[in-house]
Write a protein that holds these residues in place. Structure first.
Motif, short mmCIF file in Angstrom:
data_model
loop_
_atom_site.label_atom_id
_atom_site.label_comp_id
_atom_site.label_asym_id
_atom_site.label_seq_id
_atom_site.Cartn_x
_atom_site.Cartn_y
_atom_site.Cartn_z
N UNK A 142 0.84 -1.20 0.00
CA UNK A 142 0.00 0.00 0.00
C UNK A 142 0.87 1.25 0.00
N UNK A 143 0.54 2.19 -0.86
CA UNK A 143 1.24 3.47 -0.90
C UNK A 143 0.51 4.45 0.01
N UNK A 144 1.18 4.86 1.08
CA UNK A 144 0.65 5.86 2.00
C UNK A 144 1.23 7.21 1.60
N UNK A 145 0.36 8.19 1.35
CA UNK A 145 0.89 9.44 0.82
C UNK A 145 0.09 10.66 1.26
N UNK A 146 0.78 11.78 1.22
CA UNK A 146 0.17 13.09 1.45
C UNK A 146 0.20 13.82 0.12
N UNK A 147 -0.97 14.28 -0.34
CA UNK A 147 -1.08 14.89 -1.65
C UNK A 147 -1.31 16.40 -1.55
N UNK A 148 -1.18 17.06 -2.68
CA UNK A 148 -1.09 18.52 -2.72
C UNK A 148 -2.35 19.23 -2.26
N UNK A 149 -3.51 18.76 -2.72
CA UNK A 149 -4.78 19.46 -2.45
C UNK A 149 -5.41 18.83 -1.20
N UNK A 150 -5.42 19.54 -0.07
CA UNK A 150 -5.80 18.91 1.20
C UNK A 150 -7.30 18.86 1.48
N UNK A 151 -8.13 18.89 0.44
CA UNK A 151 -9.58 18.97 0.65
C UNK A 151 -10.23 17.60 0.53
N UNK A 152 -9.73 16.63 1.26
CA UNK A 152 -10.30 15.30 1.24
C UNK A 152 -9.23 14.23 1.24
N UNK A 153 -9.59 13.06 0.76
CA UNK A 153 -8.66 11.95 0.72
C UNK A 153 -9.35 10.75 0.12
N UNK A 154 -8.63 9.65 -0.02
CA UNK A 154 -9.23 8.46 -0.60
C UNK A 154 -8.41 7.23 -0.27
N UNK A 155 -9.09 6.08 -0.35
CA UNK A 155 -8.44 4.77 -0.31
C UNK A 155 -8.72 4.12 -1.65
N UNK A 156 -7.67 3.72 -2.36
CA UNK A 156 -7.84 3.06 -3.65
C UNK A 156 -7.59 1.57 -3.46
N UNK A 157 -8.64 0.79 -3.66
CA UNK A 157 -8.55 -0.66 -3.50
C UNK A 157 -8.11 -1.31 -4.81
N UNK A 158 -7.65 -2.54 -4.72
CA UNK A 158 -7.30 -3.30 -5.91
C UNK A 158 -8.53 -3.43 -6.80
#
Length: 380
Positions: A68-84
């Motif tokens: 699993x890639x754990x990351x902090x992304x540029x636009x901080x208005x939310x987030x997501x979990x991407x499943x296989x």
């Protein structure tokens, strides 16, 4: 230059006073929401490709031993979990050709190939964890500080108010509001504030006998604890120290948890009630705000103290949880709607129907985001 730097980097400046509290509040709420999806998904044997706080380009991250890639992304208005098996952050299902490209190992872990109950459990876990976060915050607050209460008594009836027209009198005691049992004056306020324009039935105790009165709350502009102008329903009764006997009630650990569950349930119901009235055009549109308003509230809460900021986290967490349960793709509630249809019919919703609903849902979500941004910047 010194004044400009102070206005940006000082403790009351834009960065420390507003942006940092805003990111603190939003990051916790988003992290807990996505962690709900992640933990339950993993528990159900679903593979996770990415866990992101924020959208857009990755700022930094790492891979864990499960891939699993754990990351902090540029636009901080939310987030997501991407499943296989997910095609994007919105968990859009792949088409038949893309599904055929999955390896045998990935097919065992692919989200969209799991039984419907596993998919539903994984999706509902996000909002559920938001509600659990609110319960935890309230439980700690009640345990540390107790709760301020006063008896549900009428000390004064304002002339010309709905209560005056309905026949309320000083010395009356509230027993029930629209069928809901009342124990404190705060209970009365919570049942009345969100019901402007609705005729409510009040059961009162007067001279040792119960009487029934009907009053319709009217809208009143008030200032909340963070300095925001809000419009709430009132009937025009006043409680005071003499008849209300204000006091602090202290709770043990179990009582704090119980009170926190009740309080969270009440906030969920009031939030749902507000959204229903808003859609019907019965609520002020300025009561809805987006990131700018949240940032402003976070700054004001931080200025009052860390406990105020944590309470804002709790309230925002409920809001995020309720909004995500709306039956609109690509929100969690939209996924749950598809799964409910699949469970009832015994087969998945067709790709074409799902695609049409996704497109309509995305447009609706984007329109809502544009609306709250407009409210933030120009509308209110």
């Amino acid at each position: 230059m010194g004044e400009i730097a102070l206005s940006i980097f000082g403790t009351d400046g834009l960065l420390i006073g507003t942006i940092v509290p805003f990111l603190f509040v939003l990051t916790i709420v988003v992290f807990v929401h996505e962690m709900g999806h992640y933990l339950v998904g993993r528990l159900c044997g679903i593979g996770v490709q990415a866990f992101s706080i924020g959208f857009g380009p990755e700022l930094f991250g790492f891979n864990d031993r499960h891939g699993t890639r754990w990351k902090l992304s540029l636009i901080p208005l939310g987030g997501y979990v991407k499943f296989v098996g997910d095609m994007n952050a919105a968990s859009t299902p792949p088409d038949a050709e893309q599904m055929a490209d999955l390896s045998d190992e990935d097919r065992k872990r692919a989200f969209h190939l799991q039984p419907v109950w596993k998919r539903a459990a994984t999706v509902v876990a996000g909002p559920l964890f938001n509600f659990l976060l609110t319960i935890a915050v309230f439980a700690v607050m009640f345990g540390l500080y107790g709760r301020f209460v006063s008896d549900p008594m009428v000390a004064e009836v304002r002339p010309g108010s709905p209560a005056d027209a309905a026949g309320f009198q000083p010395g009356d005691r509230f027993l029930r509001v629209d069928g809901n049992r009342v124990e404190t004056f705060t209970d009365v306020q919570r049942y009345v504030t969100g019901r402007a324009g609705d005729a409510l039935t009040f059961v009162m105790l007067r001279d040792e006998r119960e009487i029934e009165l009907v009053a319709t709350p009217e809208l009143s502009e008030q200032t909340d604890a963070l300095g925001n102008t809000i419009r709430v329903g009132i009937i025009g009764v006043v409680n005071n120290q003499e008849v209300g006997q204000p006091r602090i009630v202290e709770y043990g650990p179990l009582e704090s948890f119980t009170q926190a569950v009740v309080e969270t349930g009440d906030v969920i119901l009031r939030t749902g009630q507000f959204l229903k009235r808003f859609v019907a055009g019965r609520e002020d549109r300025c009561q809805l705000g987006g990131p700018v308003k949240i940032a402003d509230m976070a700054g004001k809460a931080a200025a009052k103290g860390f406990d105020w900021l944590v309470q804002l986290v709790a309230m925002l967490s409920v809001g995020i949880g309720v909004l995500n349960l709306l039956p609109i793709p690509p929100l969690d509630g939209g996924h749950l709607l598809f799964y409910a249809v699949e469970a009832a019919s015994g087969r998945p919703v067709s790709e074409r129907v799902m695609e049409l609903f996704y497109r309509a849902g995305v447009l609706l979500v984007l329109a809502f985001m544009a609306f709250v941004f407009w409210n933030d910047l120009f509308g209110c």
